[in-house]
Design a protein around this motif. Structure first.
Motif, PDB file in Angstrom:
ATOM      1  N   ARG A   1      21.992  17.164 -36.064  1.00 18.34           N
ATOM      2  CA  ARG A   1      21.106  18.014 -35.084  1.00 18.34           C
ATOM      3  C   ARG A   1      19.769  17.813 -34.883  1.00 18.34           C
ATOM      4  O   ARG A   1      19.166  17.072 -35.663  1.00 18.34           O
ATOM      5  CB  ARG A   1      21.159  19.646 -35.594  1.00 18.34           C
TER       6      ARG A   1
ATOM      7  N   ARG B   1      23.586  24.026 -36.420  1.00 17.52           N
ATOM      8  CA  ARG B   1      24.493  23.136 -36.841  1.00 17.52           C
ATOM      9  C   ARG B   1      25.734  23.270 -36.109  1.00 17.52           C
ATOM     10  O   ARG B   1      26.485  22.410 -35.661  1.00 17.52           O
ATOM     11  CB  ARG B   1      24.827  23.318 -38.574  1.00 17.52           C
TER      12      ARG B   1
ATOM     13  N   ASN C   1      28.369  18.153 -40.384  1.00 19.83           N
ATOM     14  CA  ASN C   1      28.009  19.640 -39.990  1.00 19.83           C
ATOM     15  C   ASN C   1      28.856  19.877 -38.582  1.00 19.83           C
ATOM     16  O   ASN C   1      29.146  19.094 -37.923  1.00 19.83           O
ATOM     17  CB  ASN C   1      26.596  19.779 -39.767  1.00 19.83           C
TER      18      ASN C   1
ATOM     19  N   LEU D   1      23.330  21.275 -52.649  1.00 16.39           N
ATOM     20  CA  LEU D   1      22.078  21.310 -51.562  1.00 16.39           C
ATOM     21  C   LEU D   1      21.383  22.485 -51.507  1.00 16.39           C
ATOM     22  O   LEU D   1      20.263  22.396 -51.765  1.00 16.39           O
ATOM     23  CB  LEU D   1      22.524  20.672 -50.096  1.00 16.39           C
TER      24      LEU D   1
ATOM     25  N   ARG E   1      17.714  23.196 -53.223  1.00 13.16           N
ATOM     26  CA  ARG E   1      16.501  23.844 -52.500  1.00 13.16           C
ATOM     27  C   ARG E   1      16.115  24.854 -52.960  1.00 13.16           C
ATOM     28  O   ARG E   1      14.924  25.022 -53.253  1.00 13.16           O
ATOM     29  CB  ARG E   1      16.886  23.865 -50.805  1.00 13.16           C
TER      30      ARG E   1
ATOM     31  N   HIS F   1      27.480  27.139 -45.067  1.00 14.57           N
ATOM     32  CA  HIS F   1      26.598  26.482 -44.860  1.00 14.57           C
ATOM     33  C   HIS F   1      25.804  26.629 -43.571  1.00 14.57           C
ATOM     34  O   HIS F   1      25.820  25.584 -42.724  1.00 14.57           O
ATOM     35  CB  HIS F   1      26.710  24.857 -45.282  1.00 14.57           C
TER      36      HIS F   1
ATOM     37  N   VAL G   1      14.664  19.178 -40.387  1.00 14.78           N
ATOM     38  CA  VAL G   1      14.998  18.888 -38.801  1.00 14.78           C
ATOM     39  C   VAL G   1      13.755  19.090 -38.155  1.00 14.78           C
ATOM     40  O   VAL G   1      13.210  18.030 -37.505  1.00 14.78           O
ATOM     41  CB  VAL G   1      16.333  19.674 -38.168  1.00 14.78           C
TER      42      VAL G   1
ATOM     43  N   SER H   1      18.268  14.920 -39.501  1.00 13.33           N
ATOM     44  CA  SER H   1      18.125  15.799 -40.686  1.00 13.33           C
ATOM     45  C   SER H   1      18.022  15.225 -41.929  1.00 13.33           C
ATOM     46  O   SER H   1      17.947  13.882 -42.055  1.00 13.33           O
ATOM     47  CB  SER H   1      19.396  16.776 -40.338  1.00 13.33           C
ATOM     48  N   ALA H   2      17.939  15.980 -42.968  1.00 16.43           N
ATOM     49  CA  ALA H   2      17.898  15.820 -44.371  1.00 16.43           C
ATOM     50  C   ALA H   2      18.734  14.535 -44.928  1.00 16.43           C
ATOM     51  O   ALA H   2      19.845  14.679 -44.390  1.00 16.43           O
ATOM     52  CB  ALA H   2      17.760  16.956 -45.338  1.00 16.43           C
TER      53      ALA H   2
HETATM   54  C1  LMR Z   1      21.048  20.257 -44.065  1.00 17.07           C
HETATM   55  O1  LMR Z   1      21.064  21.581 -44.408  1.00 17.07           O
HETATM   56  O2  LMR Z   1      20.035  19.662 -44.396  1.00 17.07           O
HETATM   57  C2  LMR Z   1      21.811  19.704 -43.274  1.00 17.07           C
HETATM   58  O3  LMR Z   1      23.177  20.697 -43.153  1.00 17.07           O
HETATM   59  C3  LMR Z   1      21.592  19.043 -42.046  1.00 17.07           C
HETATM   60  C4  LMR Z   1      21.213  20.205 -41.001  1.00 17.07           C
HETATM   61  O4  LMR Z   1      21.291  20.170 -39.934  1.00 17.07           O
HETATM   62  O5  LMR Z   1      20.359  21.107 -41.507  1.00 17.07           O
END
Ligand code: LMR
Length: 320
Positions: free
Chosen positions: A83, A89, A121, A148, A152, A176, A223, A230-231
């Motif tokens: 994205r 997403r 995603n 993930l 974080r 997610h 993002v 993205s990440a």
């Molecule tokens: C994320 O969480 O880093 C990935 O799902 C990419 C995104 O678009 O956020």
């Protein structure tokens, strides 16, 4: 002894980072696949040329041909579009569903015995579709997200408490997306649950609430900063932990988008829950107990996943 083979489907920023980490850890030989000619070959060659400096012997190659993933032990799927700032997403569902169809068919034909980790995603719907398109067993297809999101959460908590990340455990469950469920009761500093840490005066409810909110928006924050994608470092590290646990039968317990067959009251959908990953793939679901409030948050998240799955079925009737 035959080396493990790791197929990376998609040679973008996450794919390249995955290739680099997998090679450095000598998890196996790496095949980097992408439809963009030159990109996988270039990244594979570049990483190979760093191997003499770093001292590892994994072999890497790039390809546009699915036949080259034949016999892969692990496939990690990042193919599709990330994205951009201002997008959710969920906005990617139409475009990435088409990609999952091609990838699922490629894996089914050439690597039907692989353990498949999906990162594309919107994650929970894409992993569901990928499993359907590939026809692989549900325990061999999982989605990377919970590790993930939890990582974080752990990073923010380590900063807040001024402790090592190694002393922080955290669980983020559910889908997610914005409805994900960071579980403070199941998150700890050296085994002490966060509510107790607050009671002992190490932090405040307001600060933890702000961290929970930042965790939920963690992907969007990156993002917004990167602007062009993205990440990739944290997603790649997370997927590698899953691949390693499978290849070495480590049986780590991590939150992943796993196929639920009645657990947590969910049937036939992928949602983020703690699972054991070992040589059998997703070997077992850990069903933690929820309070009423947590249950309501989880259900809200499941409903959001369900909406996306319904959207997929409308776009691709063969999934219905
Ligand atoms: C994320 O969480 O880093 C990935 O799902 C990419 C995104 O678009 O956020």
């Amino acid at each position: 002894m035959a080396r493990n083979k790791i197929a990376l489907i998609g040679a973008g920023m996450i794919g390249g980072t995955l290739a680099h980490i997998a090679a450095q850890k000598e998890l196996g030989d790496v095949v980097l696949f992408d439809i963009a000619e030159g990109t996988p070959e270039g990244k594979a060659l570049d990483i190979s040329q760093s191997a003499p400096v770093d001292g590892y012997d994994s072999r890497l190659r790039g390809t546009q041909d699915y036949a080259d993933i034949a016999g892969a032990d692990v496939c990690i799927v990042t193919a599709g579009v990330p994205r951009k700032p201002g997008m959710s997403r969920d906005d990617l569902v139409g475009i990435n569903l088409k990609v999952m169809k091609a990838v699922g068919e490629g894996i089914a034909k050439h690597a039907p015995n692989a353990f498949v980790i999906c990162i594309t995603n919107p994650l929970d719907a894409m992993v569901w579709a990928l499993q359907k398109f590939s026809g692989l067993p549900t325990n061999k297809v999982v989605g990377m997200a919970g590790i993930l999101d939890s990582s974080r959460f752990r990073h923010f908590l380590a900063e807040e408490f001024s402790v090592s990340v190694e002393s922080v455990t955290a669980f983020v469950l559910g889908g997610h997306g914005d409805t994900m469920v960071p579980l403070t009761r199941y998150s700890t500093i050296a085994g002490v649950p966060l509510p107790d840490m607050i009671e002992m005066g190490w932090s405040s409810q307001e600060k933890i609430d702000a961290i929970v909110d930042r965790t939920r928006k963690g992907g969007g924050e990156i993002v917004g900063l990167l602007k062009t994608g993205s990440a990739f470092y944290a997603p790649a590290a997370s997927a590698i932990q899953m691949a390693e646990s499978y290849l070495k039968d480590k049986k780590v317990v991590v939150p992943c988008a796993a196929y639920l067959d009645g657990q947590y009251g969910v049937n036939g959908r992928y949602v983020g829950v703690p699972i054991v990953i070992g040589e059998g793939g997703a070997e077992r679901v850990l069903e933690v107990k929820f309070t009423e409030e947590e249950q309501a948050m989880f259900q809200n998240s499941v409903n959001a996943v369900e909406e996306l799955v319904e959207a997929c079925k409308k776009i691709e009737p063969s999934l219905a």
